[in-house]
Scaffold this motif. Sequence first.
Motif, PDB file in Angstrom:
ATOM      1  N   TYR A 289       5.646  -4.725  -1.535  1.00  0.00           N
ATOM      2  CA  TYR A 289       5.627  -3.634  -2.513  1.00  0.00           C
ATOM      3  C   TYR A 289       6.593  -3.832  -3.672  1.00  0.00           C
ATOM      4  O   TYR A 289       6.244  -3.672  -4.832  1.00  0.00           O
ATOM      5  CB  TYR A 289       5.906  -2.326  -1.789  1.00  0.00           C
ATOM      6  CG  TYR A 289       5.522  -1.101  -2.585  1.00  0.00           C
ATOM      7  CD1 TYR A 289       4.241  -0.954  -3.084  1.00  0.00           C
ATOM      8  CD2 TYR A 289       6.440  -0.107  -2.835  1.00  0.00           C
ATOM      9  CE1 TYR A 289       3.877   0.156  -3.813  1.00  0.00           C
ATOM     10  CE2 TYR A 289       6.087   1.009  -3.563  1.00  0.00           C
ATOM     11  CZ  TYR A 289       4.806   1.139  -4.054  1.00  0.00           C
ATOM     12  OH  TYR A 289       4.469   2.238  -4.779  1.00  0.00           O
ATOM     13  N   LYS A 290       7.828  -4.211  -3.335  1.00  0.00           N
ATOM     14  CA  LYS A 290       8.837  -4.403  -4.375  1.00  0.00           C
ATOM     15  C   LYS A 290       8.411  -5.499  -5.351  1.00  0.00           C
ATOM     16  O   LYS A 290       8.478  -5.335  -6.569  1.00  0.00           O
ATOM     17  CB  LYS A 290      10.173  -4.765  -3.720  1.00  0.00           C
ATOM     18  CG  LYS A 290      11.310  -4.946  -4.677  1.00  0.00           C
ATOM     19  CD  LYS A 290      12.575  -5.223  -3.885  1.00  0.00           C
ATOM     20  CE  LYS A 290      13.668  -5.777  -4.757  1.00  0.00           C
ATOM     21  NZ  LYS A 290      14.852  -6.151  -3.948  1.00  0.00           N
TER      22      LYS A 290
ATOM     23  N   ILE B 253       5.388  -4.202  -7.496  1.00  0.00           N
ATOM     24  CA  ILE B 253       5.785  -3.229  -8.524  1.00  0.00           C
ATOM     25  C   ILE B 253       6.498  -3.908  -9.684  1.00  0.00           C
ATOM     26  O   ILE B 253       6.198  -3.681 -10.847  1.00  0.00           O
ATOM     27  CB  ILE B 253       6.762  -2.183  -7.939  1.00  0.00           C
ATOM     28  CG1 ILE B 253       6.052  -1.223  -7.009  1.00  0.00           C
ATOM     29  CG2 ILE B 253       7.443  -1.397  -9.059  1.00  0.00           C
ATOM     30  CD1 ILE B 253       7.015  -0.301  -6.293  1.00  0.00           C
TER      31      ILE B 253
ATOM     32  N   ARG C  70       1.195   7.155  -7.665  1.00  0.00           N
ATOM     33  CA  ARG C  70       2.453   7.856  -7.399  1.00  0.00           C
ATOM     34  C   ARG C  70       2.531   8.313  -5.947  1.00  0.00           C
ATOM     35  O   ARG C  70       3.571   8.165  -5.306  1.00  0.00           O
ATOM     36  CB  ARG C  70       2.590   9.064  -8.308  1.00  0.00           C
ATOM     37  CG  ARG C  70       3.897   9.763  -8.025  1.00  0.00           C
ATOM     38  CD  ARG C  70       4.379  10.547  -9.180  1.00  0.00           C
ATOM     39  NE  ARG C  70       4.598  11.920  -8.762  1.00  0.00           N
ATOM     40  CZ  ARG C  70       4.683  12.935  -9.598  1.00  0.00           C
ATOM     41  NH1 ARG C  70       4.548  12.736 -10.881  1.00  0.00           N
ATOM     42  NH2 ARG C  70       4.900  14.138  -9.145  1.00  0.00           N
TER      43      ARG C  70
ATOM     44  N   ALA D 102       3.391   5.473  -3.803  1.00  0.00           N
ATOM     45  CA  ALA D 102       4.827   5.162  -3.939  1.00  0.00           C
ATOM     46  C   ALA D 102       5.656   6.109  -3.077  1.00  0.00           C
ATOM     47  O   ALA D 102       6.558   5.684  -2.348  1.00  0.00           O
ATOM     48  CB  ALA D 102       5.268   5.268  -5.400  1.00  0.00           C
ATOM     49  N   GLU D 103       5.332   7.372  -3.129  1.00  0.00           N
ATOM     50  CA  GLU D 103       6.067   8.357  -2.339  1.00  0.00           C
ATOM     51  C   GLU D 103       5.873   8.119  -0.850  1.00  0.00           C
ATOM     52  O   GLU D 103       6.819   8.181  -0.068  1.00  0.00           O
ATOM     53  CB  GLU D 103       5.630   9.773  -2.730  1.00  0.00           C
ATOM     54  CG  GLU D 103       6.138  10.181  -4.115  1.00  0.00           C
ATOM     55  CD  GLU D 103       5.584  11.513  -4.593  1.00  0.00           C
ATOM     56  OE1 GLU D 103       6.041  11.979  -5.649  1.00  0.00           O
ATOM     57  OE2 GLU D 103       4.698  12.094  -3.926  1.00  0.00           O
TER      58      GLU D 103
ATOM     59  N   GLU E  79       5.109   5.272   0.577  1.00  0.00           N
ATOM     60  CA  GLU E  79       5.817   4.046   0.944  1.00  0.00           C
ATOM     61  C   GLU E  79       7.306   4.335   1.133  1.00  0.00           C
ATOM     62  O   GLU E  79       7.949   3.805   2.038  1.00  0.00           O
ATOM     63  CB  GLU E  79       5.626   2.955  -0.118  1.00  0.00           C
ATOM     64  CG  GLU E  79       4.246   2.347  -0.137  1.00  0.00           C
ATOM     65  CD  GLU E  79       3.923   1.580   1.129  1.00  0.00           C
ATOM     66  OE1 GLU E  79       4.648   0.653   1.485  1.00  0.00           O
ATOM     67  OE2 GLU E  79       2.917   1.942   1.789  1.00  0.00           O
ATOM     68  N   TYR E  80       7.823   5.195   0.280  1.00  0.00           N
ATOM     69  CA  TYR E  80       9.220   5.613   0.435  1.00  0.00           C
ATOM     70  C   TYR E  80       9.432   6.268   1.791  1.00  0.00           C
ATOM     71  O   TYR E  80      10.366   5.950   2.524  1.00  0.00           O
ATOM     72  CB  TYR E  80       9.637   6.579  -0.673  1.00  0.00           C
ATOM     73  CG  TYR E  80      11.001   7.170  -0.403  1.00  0.00           C
ATOM     74  CD1 TYR E  80      12.153   6.477  -0.730  1.00  0.00           C
ATOM     75  CD2 TYR E  80      11.129   8.393   0.264  1.00  0.00           C
ATOM     76  CE1 TYR E  80      13.393   6.987  -0.429  1.00  0.00           C
ATOM     77  CE2 TYR E  80      12.374   8.908   0.575  1.00  0.00           C
ATOM     78  CZ  TYR E  80      13.501   8.202   0.218  1.00  0.00           C
ATOM     79  OH  TYR E  80      14.735   8.701   0.539  1.00  0.00           O
ATOM     80  N   ILE E  81       8.546   7.178   2.121  1.00  0.00           N
ATOM     81  CA  ILE E  81       8.686   7.936   3.368  1.00  0.00           C
ATOM     82  C   ILE E  81       8.561   7.012   4.582  1.00  0.00           C
ATOM     83  O   ILE E  81       9.331   7.120   5.540  1.00  0.00           O
ATOM     84  CB  ILE E  81       7.665   9.093   3.403  1.00  0.00           C
ATOM     85  CG1 ILE E  81       8.118  10.172   2.393  1.00  0.00           C
ATOM     86  CG2 ILE E  81       7.524   9.682   4.800  1.00  0.00           C
ATOM     87  CD1 ILE E  81       7.077  11.208   2.062  1.00  0.00           C
TER      88      ILE E  81
ATOM     89  N   MET F 119       9.273   3.855   4.630  1.00  0.00           N
ATOM     90  CA  MET F 119      10.485   3.036   4.678  1.00  0.00           C
ATOM     91  C   MET F 119      11.666   3.833   5.237  1.00  0.00           C
ATOM     92  O   MET F 119      12.459   3.315   6.018  1.00  0.00           O
ATOM     93  CB  MET F 119      10.782   2.524   3.262  1.00  0.00           C
ATOM     94  CG  MET F 119      11.925   1.541   3.138  1.00  0.00           C
ATOM     95  SD  MET F 119      11.807   0.103   4.223  1.00  0.00           S
ATOM     96  CE  MET F 119      10.548  -0.840   3.395  1.00  0.00           C
ATOM     97  N   GLU F 120      11.742   5.113   4.861  1.00  0.00           N
ATOM     98  CA  GLU F 120      12.816   5.966   5.372  1.00  0.00           C
ATOM     99  C   GLU F 120      12.711   6.127   6.885  1.00  0.00           C
ATOM    100  O   GLU F 120      13.695   6.017   7.605  1.00  0.00           O
ATOM    101  CB  GLU F 120      12.742   7.342   4.694  1.00  0.00           C
ATOM    102  CG  GLU F 120      13.926   8.221   5.028  1.00  0.00           C
ATOM    103  CD  GLU F 120      13.712   9.658   4.564  1.00  0.00           C
ATOM    104  OE1 GLU F 120      14.078   9.964   3.430  1.00  0.00           O
ATOM    105  OE2 GLU F 120      13.178  10.468   5.348  1.00  0.00           O
TER     106      GLU F 120
ATOM    107  N   TYR G 156      11.226   4.083   8.931  1.00  0.00           N
ATOM    108  CA  TYR G 156      11.555   2.775   9.491  1.00  0.00           C
ATOM    109  C   TYR G 156      13.065   2.608   9.624  1.00  0.00           C
ATOM    110  O   TYR G 156      13.579   2.250  10.684  1.00  0.00           O
ATOM    111  CB  TYR G 156      10.962   1.677   8.604  1.00  0.00           C
ATOM    112  CG  TYR G 156      11.441   0.290   8.934  1.00  0.00           C
ATOM    113  CD1 TYR G 156      10.987  -0.377  10.067  1.00  0.00           C
ATOM    114  CD2 TYR G 156      12.359  -0.363   8.115  1.00  0.00           C
ATOM    115  CE1 TYR G 156      11.432  -1.643  10.378  1.00  0.00           C
ATOM    116  CE2 TYR G 156      12.796  -1.640   8.412  1.00  0.00           C
ATOM    117  CZ  TYR G 156      12.327  -2.271   9.546  1.00  0.00           C
ATOM    118  OH  TYR G 156      12.784  -3.530   9.843  1.00  0.00           O
ATOM    119  N   ALA G 157      13.772   2.907   8.518  1.00  0.00           N
ATOM    120  CA  ALA G 157      15.227   2.758   8.538  1.00  0.00           C
ATOM    121  C   ALA G 157      15.846   3.677   9.586  1.00  0.00           C
ATOM    122  O   ALA G 157      16.748   3.269  10.319  1.00  0.00           O
ATOM    123  CB  ALA G 157      15.805   3.069   7.155  1.00  0.00           C
TER     124      ALA G 157
END
Lengths: 190, 190
Positions: free
Chosen positions: A81-82, A85, A125, A128-129, A131-133, A135-136, A138-139
């Motif tokens: 993704y990074k 983008i 968008r 993107a949101e 993917e953020y969630i 990743m969060e 996952y972390a």
Amino acid sequence: MDKFKQFLKNIAAITDHELADTLSFFTEKNLQKGDFFVKSGKVCQYAAFIMKGTLRTFYINDKAQETTSCFCIENNFTTSYKSFILQQPSNLFIQAIEYTELLVIDYNNLQKLYKSSPTWQNIGRTVAEQEYIVMEKYASVMNNETAKEKYLRLLREQPNVIKKAPVEDIASYLGVTRRTLSRIRQQISK
Amino acid sequence: MDKFKQFLKNIAAITDHELADTLSFFTEKNLQKGDFFVKSGKVCQYAAFIMKGTLRTFYINDKAQETTSCFCIENNFTTSYKSFILQQPSNLFIQAIEYTELLVIDYNNLQKLYKSSPTWQNIGRTVAEQEYIVMEKYASVMNNETAKEKYLRLLREQPNVIKKAPVEDIASYLGVTRRTLSRIRQQISK
DNA sequence: AACATTTGAGGACATTTGTCCTTTACGACA
DNA sequence: TGTCGTAAAGGACAAATGTCCTCAAATGTT
């Protein structure tokens, strides 16, 4: 193909007409076991929807160890993704661990879709949101759960991965060595 | 205030005129040491730009342990992002660990900005992508570096945090106990 | 089928980390 | 300035994990 349409409809209200117009931007791509979808050091040109199969995302750290960050299964979206983008070289590898069928779109075509339609802008968008969630989550999992808990979660959420991926990869996903994974399996089997 | 303007200009080309029109949507908010900007269980209504001070983001896991996920320092953006986007209850706490000055915008006003201007839509998406990238970096660091390496990174990247935050919080950020952090400090001092 | 190669399980020991506890250092406040 | 309370440092032992290794089972090849 229907799976992909459903995937998009779950993200945003997209009409069948809009879908028909835009599906031509996507192409099919098949990978054999071991083939790479993305290689570290190269710019990731494509984003993909997985119609069938399993991919492993991993990177190689300073100590030259492979770390698996994700197993991606069918009906999901995947890309580096990074890299995609920013259109910069990827630090990730994405490799098929079995025969896999993808629906891919390249970066330029996606930008065209964004420009041509607010619906696609909205999809971009929202992805993107999401993917953020992801990743969060996952972390959070990686930080809070023990290797055993992570293994049980994998068994629950992606049981096929346990069958298909080699021990080495599962261990690196859990953040432990093969030896420890062996002990975890021993504990669970009792 | 100039810091905030610069922050926005680094994200997207925004004219002074546009800035002047939109700054009225933001309000100042000051926090004393120990005050919460966000509490777990409540929907996060605000996103904030940190003009001065330090905030700690943490959550409480199944085992009732606090885990620090982030220390946020001035000139950065912060919010309980997932909660803010989805307008769902937060699983994070965000607390000032010293006197802190924020510039905040509430969810509804931000939506108005998105609707009123493509520039703000662009800022919103870029922030989402940046937040993704920050989270990816965080996950990568947490997975690949030893506690000692993470401590040295913190010392290098956010030295003031080490001075301001209590041992307990730093240890939870590193993913180890206080005892292990004590050992790490002992090793480094040699 | 026979052999070579790869893959997973698990033993033995060293190292790391956690748990529990005591001691020391530091700041707040009468 | 003394003393009270809180926070950090560190000792001792237990538990968990890593390293290195061997063996057995599964897989691939001719």
